[in-house]
Design a protein around this motif. Structure first.
Motif, PDB file in Angstrom:
ATOM      1  N   UNK A 145     -29.681 -12.790 -18.396  1.00 13.68           N
ATOM      2  CA  UNK A 145     -29.121 -12.688 -19.747  1.00 13.68           C
ATOM      3  C   UNK A 145     -28.057 -13.765 -19.988  1.00 13.68           C
ATOM      4  N   UNK A 146     -27.268 -14.010 -18.969  1.00 12.22           N
ATOM      5  CA  UNK A 146     -26.190 -14.985 -19.128  1.00 12.22           C
ATOM      6  C   UNK A 146     -26.703 -16.414 -18.981  1.00 12.22           C
ATOM      7  N   UNK A 147     -27.484 -16.661 -17.948  1.00 16.72           N
ATOM      8  CA  UNK A 147     -27.883 -18.033 -17.622  1.00 16.72           C
ATOM      9  C   UNK A 147     -29.143 -18.480 -18.353  1.00 16.72           C
ATOM     10  N   UNK A 148     -29.988 -17.529 -18.753  1.00 16.12           N
ATOM     11  CA  UNK A 148     -31.215 -17.817 -19.500  1.00 16.12           C
ATOM     12  C   UNK A 148     -32.151 -18.776 -18.751  1.00 16.12           C
ATOM     13  N   UNK A 200     -18.754 -12.377 -13.295  1.00 17.84           N
ATOM     14  CA  UNK A 200     -17.850 -13.495 -13.003  1.00 17.84           C
ATOM     15  C   UNK A 200     -18.571 -14.640 -12.296  1.00 17.84           C
ATOM     16  N   UNK A 201     -19.510 -14.318 -11.435  1.00 17.37           N
ATOM     17  CA  UNK A 201     -20.286 -15.357 -10.742  1.00 17.37           C
ATOM     18  C   UNK A 201     -21.109 -16.151 -11.761  1.00 17.37           C
ATOM     19  N   UNK A 202     -21.708 -15.455 -12.708  1.00 19.06           N
ATOM     20  CA  UNK A 202     -22.480 -16.139 -13.754  1.00 19.06           C
ATOM     21  C   UNK A 202     -21.590 -17.015 -14.627  1.00 19.06           C
ATOM     22  N   UNK A 256     -28.208 -14.207  -8.246  1.00 19.07           N
ATOM     23  CA  UNK A 256     -28.356 -12.844  -7.735  1.00 19.07           C
ATOM     24  C   UNK A 256     -28.174 -12.823  -6.213  1.00 19.07           C
ATOM     25  N   UNK A 257     -28.747 -13.811  -5.535  1.00 15.89           N
ATOM     26  CA  UNK A 257     -28.560 -13.899  -4.079  1.00 15.89           C
ATOM     27  C   UNK A 257     -27.091 -14.144  -3.735  1.00 15.89           C
ATOM     28  N   UNK A 258     -26.453 -15.059  -4.464  1.00 12.35           N
ATOM     29  CA  UNK A 258     -25.032 -15.343  -4.235  1.00 12.35           C
ATOM     30  C   UNK A 258     -24.169 -14.105  -4.456  1.00 12.35           C
TER      31      UNK A 258
END
Length: 196
Positions: free
Chosen positions: A38-41, A80-82, A50-52
């Protein structure tokens, strides 16, 4: 999702049973990926993020104190990672202007959203959520699909609860606008007839 069950597996991991972490990964992987996409598209970036996120969760699991739900804690890490990835690549989001609505139209907003959540329209809603700016899409996903309270959402997004409530209201208005633009007219007309 069961808070007690999460804590059992968290304790197992903290006591050296690293294989128990796979239970937590299985439980939350779809949600973390949904937040990331949703954030990164971008599917590849979302998979990588997701792995990170799960690496970060594993490394900082000892920091989880149980003050909030485990799901809220990991949503915040994912969010926050995104945001960090967006800042890193200086990505621009596509914003769609919000149209002005009358009070009558706004009154039906909640009913329109609830009706469209039905299984046969799920794909359409997902496409519309993907069009929205990431914060609004995350807000709606957490509130409607993950049953997160405004308090929990405010913790994830690092905003106060009143701000979360206002943003949720505006996001629903924007989603209605997108749904009206994206869905076939007959679906909307059919729903409006049945809602009367």
């Amino acid at each position: 999702m069961n808070k007690v069950e999460d804590q059992i597996y968290i304790n197992k991991v903290l006591n050296g049973d690293v294989n128990s972490f796979s239970f937590l990964v299985d439980r939350y992987k779809d949600l973390i990926f949904t937040i990331a996409i949703r954030i990164l598209k971008n599917r590849e970036e979302a998979e990588e993020v997701a792995q990170d996120v799960f690496v970060k969760i594993f490394k900082s699991l000892y920091k989880f104190k149980g003050d909030s739900k485990f799901s809220t804690w990991i949503y915040k890490i994912a969010y926050n990672t995104c945001l960090d990835v967006l800042k890193k690549y200086n990505k621009q989001n596509n914003f769609i202007p919000i149209e002005e609505y009358s009070e009558t139209q706004l009154a039906g907003l909640e009913n329109i959203f609830d009706a469209l959540v039905l299984k046969e329209q799920q794909i359409s809603i997902q496409k519309c959520l993907n069009i929205m700016p990431y914060e609004e899409s995350i807000l709606l996903t957490l509130y409607y699909y993950e049953d997160q309270s405004l308090e929990e959402i405010s913790k994830v997004l690092n905003i106060n609860q009143n701000n979360a409530k206002v943003k949720l209201f505006r996001s629903r208005k924007k989603l209605e606008s997108i749904l009206r633009a994206q869905l076939p007219t007959e679906i909307i007309e059919n729903y409006e007839r049945s809602a009367k």
